[in-house]
Structure formats: C-alpha cells, structure tokens
Design a protein around this motif. Structure first.
Motif, PDB file in Angstrom:
ATOM      1  N   TYR A 194       0.813  -1.069  -0.232  1.00  0.00           N
ATOM      2  CA  TYR A 194      -0.153   0.008  -0.028  1.00  0.00           C
ATOM      3  C   TYR A 194       0.678   1.254   0.162  1.00  0.00           C
ATOM      4  O   TYR A 194       0.265   2.179   0.271  1.00  0.00           O
ATOM      5  N   GLY A 195       2.312   1.079  -0.203  1.00  0.00           N
ATOM      6  CA  GLY A 195       2.928   2.389  -0.531  1.00  0.00           C
ATOM      7  C   GLY A 195       3.243   2.951   1.004  1.00  0.00           C
ATOM      8  O   GLY A 195       2.594   2.495   1.892  1.00  0.00           O
ATOM      9  N   PRO A 196       4.453   3.621   0.942  1.00  0.00           N
ATOM     10  CA  PRO A 196       5.183   4.187   2.149  1.00  0.00           C
ATOM     11  C   PRO A 196       4.268   5.452   2.814  1.00  0.00           C
ATOM     12  O   PRO A 196       3.448   5.941   1.816  1.00  0.00           O
ATOM     13  N   GLY A 197       4.324   5.902   3.915  1.00  0.00           N
ATOM     14  CA  GLY A 197       3.630   6.953   4.516  1.00  0.00           C
ATOM     15  C   GLY A 197       4.568   8.069   4.069  1.00  0.00           C
ATOM     16  O   GLY A 197       5.287   7.861   3.528  1.00  0.00           O
ATOM     17  N   PRO A 198       4.169   9.231   4.530  1.00  0.00           N
ATOM     18  CA  PRO A 198       4.677  10.620   4.372  1.00  0.00           C
ATOM     19  C   PRO A 198       5.839  10.599   4.671  1.00  0.00           C
ATOM     20  O   PRO A 198       6.869  11.033   4.435  1.00  0.00           O
ATOM     21  N   ASN A 199       6.440   9.864   5.942  1.00  0.00           N
ATOM     22  CA  ASN A 199       7.677   9.872   6.448  1.00  0.00           C
ATOM     23  C   ASN A 199       8.391   8.524   6.089  1.00  0.00           C
ATOM     24  O   ASN A 199       8.065   7.538   6.322  1.00  0.00           O
ATOM     25  N   SER A 200       9.604   8.920   5.581  1.00  0.00           N
ATOM     26  CA  SER A 200      10.482   7.592   5.060  1.00  0.00           C
ATOM     27  C   SER A 200      10.621   6.709   6.122  1.00  0.00           C
ATOM     28  O   SER A 200      10.851   5.494   5.623  1.00  0.00           O
ATOM     29  N   HIS A 201      10.880   6.890   7.350  1.00  0.00           N
ATOM     30  CA  HIS A 201      11.356   5.962   8.457  1.00  0.00           C
ATOM     31  C   HIS A 201       9.976   5.045   8.559  1.00  0.00           C
ATOM     32  O   HIS A 201      10.143   3.921   8.927  1.00  0.00           O
ATOM     33  N   GLN A 202       8.971   5.509   8.001  1.00  0.00           N
ATOM     34  CA  GLN A 202       7.715   4.246   8.481  1.00  0.00           C
ATOM     35  C   GLN A 202       7.733   3.462   7.594  1.00  0.00           C
ATOM     36  O   GLN A 202       7.078   2.273   7.706  1.00  0.00           O
ATOM     37  N   GLY A 203       8.319   3.360   6.277  1.00  0.00           N
ATOM     38  CA  GLY A 203       8.502   2.395   5.324  1.00  0.00           C
ATOM     39  C   GLY A 203       7.195   2.265   4.613  1.00  0.00           C
ATOM     40  O   GLY A 203       6.160   2.894   4.620  1.00  0.00           O
ATOM     41  N   THR A 204       7.155   0.788   4.261  1.00  0.00           N
ATOM     42  CA  THR A 204       5.876   0.409   3.339  1.00  0.00           C
ATOM     43  C   THR A 204       4.721  -0.090   4.204  1.00  0.00           C
ATOM     44  O   THR A 204       4.919  -0.631   5.267  1.00  0.00           O
ATOM     45  N   LEU A 205       3.494   0.455   3.768  1.00  0.00           N
ATOM     46  CA  LEU A 205       2.313  -0.101   4.565  1.00  0.00           C
ATOM     47  C   LEU A 205       1.796  -1.210   3.779  1.00  0.00           C
ATOM     48  O   LEU A 205       1.105  -0.960   2.615  1.00  0.00           O
ATOM     49  N   TYR A 206       1.471  -2.247   4.591  1.00  0.00           N
ATOM     50  CA  TYR A 206       0.723  -3.235   3.871  1.00  0.00           C
ATOM     51  C   TYR A 206      -0.696  -3.448   4.446  1.00  0.00           C
ATOM     52  O   TYR A 206      -0.859  -2.778   5.170  1.00  0.00           O
ATOM     53  N   TRP A 207      -1.594  -4.408   3.420  1.00  0.00           N
ATOM     54  CA  TRP A 207      -2.974  -4.630   4.144  1.00  0.00           C
ATOM     55  C   TRP A 207      -2.828  -4.859   5.488  1.00  0.00           C
ATOM     56  O   TRP A 207      -3.911  -4.112   6.232  1.00  0.00           O
ATOM     57  N   SER A 208      -2.107  -5.658   5.961  1.00  0.00           N
ATOM     58  CA  SER A 208      -2.190  -6.211   7.441  1.00  0.00           C
ATOM     59  C   SER A 208      -1.863  -4.917   8.360  1.00  0.00           C
ATOM     60  O   SER A 208      -2.429  -4.790   9.326  1.00  0.00           O
ATOM     61  N   ASP A 209      -0.991  -4.121   7.773  1.00  0.00           N
ATOM     62  CA  ASP A 209      -0.511  -3.128   8.650  1.00  0.00           C
ATOM     63  C   ASP A 209      -1.657  -1.959   8.575  1.00  0.00           C
ATOM     64  O   ASP A 209      -1.918  -1.417   9.768  1.00  0.00           O
ATOM     65  N   LEU A 210      -2.411  -1.663   7.717  1.00  0.00           N
ATOM     66  CA  LEU A 210      -3.281  -0.871   7.651  1.00  0.00           C
ATOM     67  C   LEU A 210      -4.548  -1.187   8.438  1.00  0.00           C
ATOM     68  O   LEU A 210      -5.341  -0.491   9.011  1.00  0.00           O
ATOM     69  N   GLN A 211      -4.922  -2.671   8.517  1.00  0.00           N
ATOM     70  CA  GLN A 211      -6.002  -3.137   9.341  1.00  0.00           C
ATOM     71  C   GLN A 211      -5.654  -2.992  10.549  1.00  0.00           C
ATOM     72  O   GLN A 211      -6.552  -2.458  11.419  1.00  0.00           O
ATOM     73  N   ALA A 212      -4.518  -3.323  11.097  1.00  0.00           N
ATOM     74  CA  ALA A 212      -4.014  -2.920  12.467  1.00  0.00           C
ATOM     75  C   ALA A 212      -4.114  -1.591  12.943  1.00  0.00           C
ATOM     76  O   ALA A 212      -4.296  -1.197  14.081  1.00  0.00           O
ATOM     77  N   LEU A 213      -3.748  -0.718  12.058  1.00  0.00           N
ATOM     78  CA  LEU A 213      -3.609   0.643  12.267  1.00  0.00           C
ATOM     79  C   LEU A 213      -5.103   1.125  12.354  1.00  0.00           C
ATOM     80  O   LEU A 213      -5.365   2.033  13.493  1.00  0.00           O
ATOM     81  N   PHE A 214      -5.874   0.638  11.466  1.00  0.00           N
ATOM     82  CA  PHE A 214      -7.401   1.218  11.681  1.00  0.00           C
ATOM     83  C   PHE A 214      -8.074   0.699  13.003  1.00  0.00           C
ATOM     84  O   PHE A 214      -8.632   1.273  13.691  1.00  0.00           O
ATOM     85  N   LEU A 215      -7.833  -0.605  13.338  1.00  0.00           N
ATOM     86  CA  LEU A 215      -8.526  -1.165  14.573  1.00  0.00           C
ATOM     87  C   LEU A 215      -7.868  -0.569  15.725  1.00  0.00           C
ATOM     88  O   LEU A 215      -8.616  -0.355  16.874  1.00  0.00           O
ATOM     89  N   ARG A 216      -6.534  -0.285  15.698  1.00  0.00           N
ATOM     90  CA  ARG A 216      -6.053   0.283  16.848  1.00  0.00           C
ATOM     91  C   ARG A 216      -6.754   1.711  17.357  1.00  0.00           C
ATOM     92  O   ARG A 216      -6.990   1.979  18.418  1.00  0.00           O
ATOM     93  N   HIS A 217      -6.827   2.493  16.322  1.00  0.00           N
ATOM     94  CA  HIS A 217      -7.472   3.825  16.405  1.00  0.00           C
ATOM     95  C   HIS A 217      -8.947   3.714  16.542  1.00  0.00           C
ATOM     96  O   HIS A 217      -9.588   4.769  17.198  1.00  0.00           O
ATOM     97  N   LEU A 218      -9.675   2.883  16.035  1.00  0.00           N
ATOM     98  CA  LEU A 218     -10.900   2.819  16.106  1.00  0.00           C
ATOM     99  C   LEU A 218     -11.534   2.364  17.418  1.00  0.00           C
ATOM    100  O   LEU A 218     -12.389   2.922  17.933  1.00  0.00           O
TER     101      LEU A 218
END
Length: 835
Positions: free
Chosen positions: A153-177
């Motif tokens: 899913y492409g890198p975030g705006p900060n280069s140190h965050q690296g590539t975001l994968y589907w599982s990363d986005l799921q975890a990020l979404f559920l954590r904040h929800l």
C-alpha cells in the motif's frame, strides 16, 4: 571486443616519430610509433587481425601475441603491458593466418562460458520480473479481484515508516477505532431534537461542523438547500370520521398522536367505503378485483411492510382508490418473550413521495427554489394518506363485511375478523402544510495522494422524526467515529490514494432530500468523480443477521470484507462464517437490490454511482420502533440485549475496511463482470415468452447480442489488467476510470433525466427499464387488468400488448446495454462487435 577509449586529438599529440599510446579496455596500452594518423591505425585494428610486439622500456615478462597458445594459457594476465601497434597484416600472409587461428581458438574456448552467462542473466531477469509482477495486479482473476495479505500500500509520508501493507493498515485502523465511545455518542444524539428545519437541528449541525473541524481533515464545509417540506398543521390536525348512509359526518375516530402523518400526502378530503387491501401491492389490489371488490372510489386499509409507504399509495392511486390508511399489524412485528414490542396505540411515520429529493424542484437542485418554474414531481400522490395505529385499525376491521380475506392475508389483531369489505363509509381529512425550509449537509474531506479527484463517499442521515436512535443516531455516531479514526491514521502515516468524503445529511426522513439535492446540484461532476457511496443509515436494527442492499459491482468486495470482520455475537467466527453457516450460498442470504426507500438508491439509480446500505437485523423479527417515537436508545439497547456497543463496533469495522480498500487499492476492487450474470438472469425471465414473440415476428436476439458484447468487453478488460504493470500509474488510472464508470453506463442515455430521473435500466422506474419490458411482455398471455405490477410499470389500464411500444422498449434497453459494452471496451478503435 574490448572497449576502446578515444585517443588524444592528433593536432595536440606528440610530434611525428614519437609514440602515440591508445588504451584498450582491460588495461592494454597501444602505441603508435609513427607513420599515419591514430584513427587510421584504429581502423586497421577494427578491420582485421592485429599484431603486437614489445615496446622498449616497458616491464619485462609480458607475453607476445605471437607466442605459442600453451604459453598464453599458462601465464595469467597480471601486469599492465604497453604494446606497439604495428598495423594489420593481410589475411593471406602467414602472420595473418596464424593470428586468425588464435582468435578462432579463443572463441571456441569462450563459447560455453558465454552461453552459460546468457542463461544465468535470462533466468535472473525472469525471476526478478515474476516477483515484481506477482503483486502488480490487485484486481485480476475470475472476478478481477485478488485480495492478499501482502498487498503493498505504499510508504507513508515519513520515510522512516516504510511500506504499509494491508495487514498494517488493518492493525492501524483497528487500533485507533477502539479509542472512541460509540455507545455514548448514540445515546447523546438520540436525546436531541433534530427534525429537519428545526432549531434543534440547526444547533446539531453547528456541533457536527465543529467536530469535523477539530480533526485532521483537508476541507470542512456546509451546503445549504432551500427545499419544500410538509409538516402537520397543529391548528388544523388531520381527522378521520365515520360517515352515515346519508353522507353526514359521524363519530370521530381517535388519531392518538397529531404529530404522526405522511409527508407529501395530497391535502384535502376523501370519502368512501372501507376495503381491506393487505399490503397494498398491485397484486393485492388485483386480487380484490378478481374477488369482486372494486378498489376504485374506496378508502383502502393496508398493512405496513413489504413495500414502502409511497409504493402503497401509488398502487392505490393507479387502481382509482380515494385514499389510504396505513397501520402496523402485530403479525408483521412479532414480539419475543424478552424483547419489547410496538404499543397498540402507536402509528408509524412515513413519507409518500414516490421518489427522492425535493418533489417541488424535480431534477433541479434547490439552492434557490425561485430560480425554477413551479413544477412538481410526478411521484407526488393525488390522493390523501394517513398513518393509524393498530388499535384504530382493529375498530375499522370489525365493521367490515363481505368475503373473508385469504389465509395469507390474515393478521393478528385480536377480536378482528379479516374481511375484504366493503364496510361503512369513512371521511379522511388531511391538512398538512408545505413550508420552504433550509437544510444543511456537512462535509469533511481527506484528499487522496494519487487520485485526489476520485471520491469515496460515506454518509449518514442526521435528522430524525422522534428520537431516531436506530434511524439516524447510530449512523451519525459511527460517521463521527470513522472521521476521528481516519484522521488519526493520517497523523500516523496513512495516505489514501483517493479522496475520502464524509457527509452528514439533512432531510433524510422526507425521502433522502439532502443527499438527492446534492446529487442534482453536482451531477455532471459526480458521475465522473464519485467512486462508491457507503450509507450508514439503519445500520443496527438487530444482531442476528447481516444484510447488504447494494450494486452487483460490490458483491465480491463485500464477501472479502465479511471474512475480515469478527462476528459481534458469535465468538471466534467472522461475519462471513456467521452468514454462511445457515446458507452456503452466502450472497442469496445477504445480498439484496437497492429499494427506492434506501438512502443509497439515488446514488445508483439517479447518478450511476455504485452504492451500499447494510444492516444488522433480527432473525424473523423486524425492528418495531423505526419511524416512531419509541425509537429510543433504551429500546434499541433492549432489542439487542445489551450488545449495542459490540454491533456498532462491527458496523464501524466493516465500513472502515470498505473505505480502506476502496480508497487505497491501486486498482479499484469493483467486479465489473458481475453485470453479465445480472443480464443473463433477467433474460432468463424473458425466454419463456420467446415463442409468443416469434409468433408475432418479434425477437429478443438484439438483447442477447448486446449481453454477449458486454461479457466479451469485460473479459477483454480483465485480460488487459492481468497483463499490465501496477507501477504504470497512467495505465492504472485509465483502468480505474473505466471500472468506476460501469454503473453510470447502465443509465439510459435515451430518456430525459427530467422526465425519468431514475434512468438505471435495472433499478430505475420507467418504460426504459428491464422490469417494465418484462411486465409488458407478460401481457402477451393476459390482459393488462390481470397483470400484477402493470399499473405501476407504465402499462395503461385496459390496454393489452402493444407491438410499437414493445419495439421502443426493446430498443431503449438494448442500446443502453450495448453502450455499456462499448464504453467498457475503452477507445473506439478497440470496439469489436457484430451487433
């Protein structure tokens, strides 16, 4: 051949007689000891064999090219050895023949190594290409959609965050929800007065605008429309009276709550005998006629459910009825031992405009009503309608005479025999008043990174008649929670590919007025830019089953998301496992077409944007309090037996993961091949009449050919996508544009939006639709007066099959379907059909 580095310019080199040195790649030095230019010597080197000898003053021990082959192999080339270029020897000379032999021998020795090197390079390139291509198409395969856990899913705006994968986005979404409190938001919203146009609604609109402004959104704004809404006249409430044989008004029947009414009912009086008409469907009214009970000129008593208020009144009007009374029968709202039920003295609210939006500016946005001529929607009824309670309906049923109603028409009103009628005369007086009212839609936007001009839209109705806990408080709370969650995700590196639009709608209880007016105002823009609409209305009406009213384009994506979300009441199961447990054909259990009373209907049927409205519902029991003053937080909590927070959380998870996939997948996960199956299913209904048509010299072959062209165009696009590179942004955008407009392709371009606003050939209303064609073809075997649905599909009462009308309907349908096939093919030079 070794690489040659260019020599020094002749006019700047040493004088004649001095040595001119050339460098051959690999560390060999060539010197010109005089005579001729350096370029002539180089040409000789390229033309034939070259003879080398030692240059004076150089390092000893360097081999000469004229030495024996054995010596050359034995000595490794470890030194830099300057050589003198003597010029080429003729091939016929002994030296030339010897040198040629040396080159041939060297070639034979090198050949196996060259072949091996080429194979290694080819194999490495193939493997690298395969690995790179493996994830390049997220929408390939049978349904043009492959969902994988390792989708990049492409890198975030900060280069140190690296590539975001589907599982990363799921975890990020559920954590904040999980950080928000949905339950408290639902409770607080349901306590606020928020009837469209009221002071309470204006205050809530300001609060929601402020809440969106506090989040990390790129834009927040408000659209205001001035629409015609209808309210009860408190000074002159609606009335219902018995009428005696002389036509004089008798006893007044109690209408318990003067605030309960049918918006957009015709105002005035209606008098006539009472007839019981079941649900008020066309087939119900036709059954009355076959039983010798004429609906024309009578007041119809109909039960709530199955079809909308507006459809009931439209059918009654088509059959000549004078007015309609709508009541909730206990048979349609069964009560469980531990679940609350609807009180017998409660009537149910519902508008009767057969359409959406402001009916006084049909087809035009109500930014300023005075700019448009005073026209009215054809969906406004010309007969009055009024909701009544079950208790009042029981009084009416006891007065009915005539034949007993069929068994399937029997309800559960105690002590009330269900007869068809007619009964005593009734007088209905409706005094609703129309008012020009400002309503406000509130918008928040997160701009996309790569395709900011493509919008994924999610919305929820904000207004409610009564507390509206299930109707709009749940959707509003979830919408605000999703705004907060995605805002937090953006702060933590998430950048959607496409823009996200979050919208709080006004005027929803009057027939999706706010959303339809927005569509009408920006239609020329939205059909090019809106990708999908997700509705949060009526999302929690129970917790046993999951239903989705949607476009066929979204079915495959829905299936995938259901497999990602945990069931709120079956521990250890996903939603997919829950719905597929009782029915292996999960889509037959879950998927339904969009009805006209859905808030998402206008997006698809009017604007050509695929849409979804989904709900958790009770198994075998309808939520009884919708559109009543009993739709409170407490009653909703009781119906769900304390699981409201868990179910609301599941709704938020499902909606949020839909948004992530739709806004962030490189290739839009819309299954455009599904419409081929939809057409085939409808054609199957027409096939039984092929013999009747053939006898008249008519054929359905045009429709078959258009369907074939659509299927071929879909398969061709699928193959193009499969063989393309995901990294090609220009190509990906071209594919996305073609995919996102598929729904729009099914809006008939051959009818006027002003006359037929719902132009979709599968979901719309009018002579251009497939449903209207099917109803007309049925007249080949019966008269129009015997055809269910004929009155509401445009068939004039008393007329049978009309060949000229059939040909026109067939042309409208066929060329819309053919146009969809051509558009899906891409450019005009890619269209290949024999239509």
């Amino acid at each position: 051949m070794p690489e040659l580095r260019p020599p020094a310019r002749a006019d700047k080199g040493p004088s004649q007689g001095s040595h001119k040195r050339f460098i051959i790649g690999g560390g060999i030095s060539l010197q010109d000891s005089g005579g001729g230019t350096s370029m002539e010597r180089l040409w000789g080197l390229l033309q034939g064999a070259t003879i080398y000898k030692h240059v004076e003053g150089t390092q000893q021990g360097c081999p000469e090219e004229e030495e024996e082959e054995e010596e050359e192999v034995a000595k490794p080339p470890g030194h830099f050895c300057p050589m003198e270029l003597r010029g080429p020897e003729p091939l016929g000379s002994p030296a030339g023949r010897q040198n040629l032999g040396l080159w041939t021998a060297a070639g034979r020795r090198a050949a196996p190594y060259l072949v091996l090197t080429a194979l290694l390079i080819f194999t490495g390139a193939f493997l690298l290409g395969y690995v790179a291509f493996r994830g390049s198409c997220q929408a390939c395969g049978n349904d043009v959609m492959v969902v994988s856990e390792d989708v990049n899913y492409g890198p975030g705006p900060n280069s140190h965050q690296g590539t975001l994968y589907w599982s990363d986005l799921q975890a990020l979404f559920l954590r904040h929800l999980g950080e928000g409190s949905l339950e408290n938001a639902i409770r607080q919203t349901s306590l606020r007065d928020r009837v469209a146009g009221s002071a309470g609604m204006a205050a809530l609109a300001r609060d929601i605008h402020a809440a969106l402004s506090r989040q990390k959104l790129d834009h927040v704004w408000t659209d205001t429309h001035y629409v015609g809404l209808q309210y009860p006249d408190r000074a002159h409430p609606n009335t219902l009276h018995w009428v005696d044989a002389a036509g004089r008004l008798g006893e007044q029947l109690p209408l318990e709550d003067p605030d309960v009414y049918c918006p957009y009912s015709a105002t005035g009086n209606a008098t006539g005998e009472l007839v019981y008409a079941h649900y008020g469907r066309p087939e119900d009214l036709q059954h009355l006629r076959t039983r010798g009970v004429e609906p024309a000129g009578r007041l119809l008593l109909v039960r709530l459910g199955v079809i909308s208020f507006a459809q009931k009144v439209a059918s009654a009007q088509d059959f000549g009825a004078g007015g309609v009374l709508i009541y909730p029968d206990p048979a349609d709202f069964p009560q469980g031992p531990h679940k609350p039920g609807l009180s017998g003295n409660r009537a149910v609210y519902g508008h009767v405009h057969l359409g959406t939006g402001d009916p006084y500016t049909p087809g035009f946005p109500s930014f300023n009503q005075t700019q448009f001529p005073p026209v009215q929607s054809s969906g406004l009824p010309s007969i009055p309608a009024q909701p009544i309670s079950a208790d009042v309906a029981s009084l009416l049923l006891r007065k009915l005479a005539g034949a007993e109603a069929p068994q399937e028409w029997q309800g559960q009103l105690s002590g009330s025999p269900y007869r068809l009628g007619p009964g005593p005369g009734l007088h209905l007086g409706v005094n609703n008043r129309r008012a020009s009212t400002p309503i406000s839609n509130i918008f928040g936007c997160i701009e996309g990174r790569s395709e900011p001009d493509h919008y994924v839209v999610i919305g929820a109705q904000r207004d409610a008649w009564g507390p509206g806990a299930a109707k709009s408080a749940v959707g509003t709370a979830i919408l605000l929670e999703l705004v907060r969650t995605f805002s937090s995700m953006v702060s933590n590196g998430f950048q959607p590919r496409r823009s996200l639009l979050f919208i709080s709608w006004d005027g929803g209880d009057f027939g999706s007025v706010g959303s339809t007016e927005w569509l009408e105002g920006y239609l020329s823009l939205l059909h090019l830019k809106a990708v999908v609409y997700v509705s949060l209305d009526n999302a929690v009406l129970g917790d046993d089953k999951f239903h989705a009213k949607t476009s066929p384009l979204l079915i495959s994506l829905i299936e995938n998301i259901l497999k990602q979300v945990e069931s709120p009441n079956h521990s250890g199961q996903t939603l997919y496992e829950q719905v597929a447990f009782s029915n292996h054909s999960w889509d037959a259990e879950v998927i339904q077409p969009l009805p006209m009373d859905s808030s998402a209907y206008s997006f698809t049927a009017f604007a050509g944007v695929p849409a979804i409205e989904f709900s958790f519902v009770e198994d075998g029991q309808v939520y009884p309090f919708l559109h009543t003053k009993d739709d409170t937080y407490e009653n909703l909590h009781k119906v769900l037996r304390g699981r409201l927070p868990a179910v609301a959380q599941a709704v938020a998870q499902f909606a949020g993961q839909l948004l992530i996939r739709l806004s962030h997948d490189h290739l839009l996960p819309l299954d455009f091949g599904r419409y081929g199956d939809v057409v085939l299913r409808h054609i199957g209904s027409l096939n039984e009449f092929s013999g009747d048509l053939k006898a008249r010299g008519l054929t359905l072959q045009w429709v078959y050919s258009a369907r074939g062209d659509y299927i071929r165009a879909a398969e061709k696009l699928r193959k193009e996508i499969y063989s393309s590179e995901e990294s090609d942004e220009r190509l990906t955008r071209m594919y996305n544009v073609r995919i996102m407009r598929v729904e729009y392709y099914f809006l008939s371009q051959y009818v006027s939006p002003a006359d037929s606003p719902f132009r979709h050939i599968f979901l719309g209303r009018g002579d251009h639709t497939l449903g209207a064609l099917l109803n007309h073809v049925r007249l080949l075997r019966s008269s129009s007066s015997e055809t269910p649905g004929a009155a509401t599909s445009g068939v004039a009462p008393g007329l049978g099959f009309q060949e000229s009308r059939f040909r026109r309907q067939l042309a409208l349908l066929t060329w819309t379907l053919q146009g969809a096939a051509n558009a899906l093919s891409g450019d005009v030079w890619n269209i290949d059909n024999n239509f």
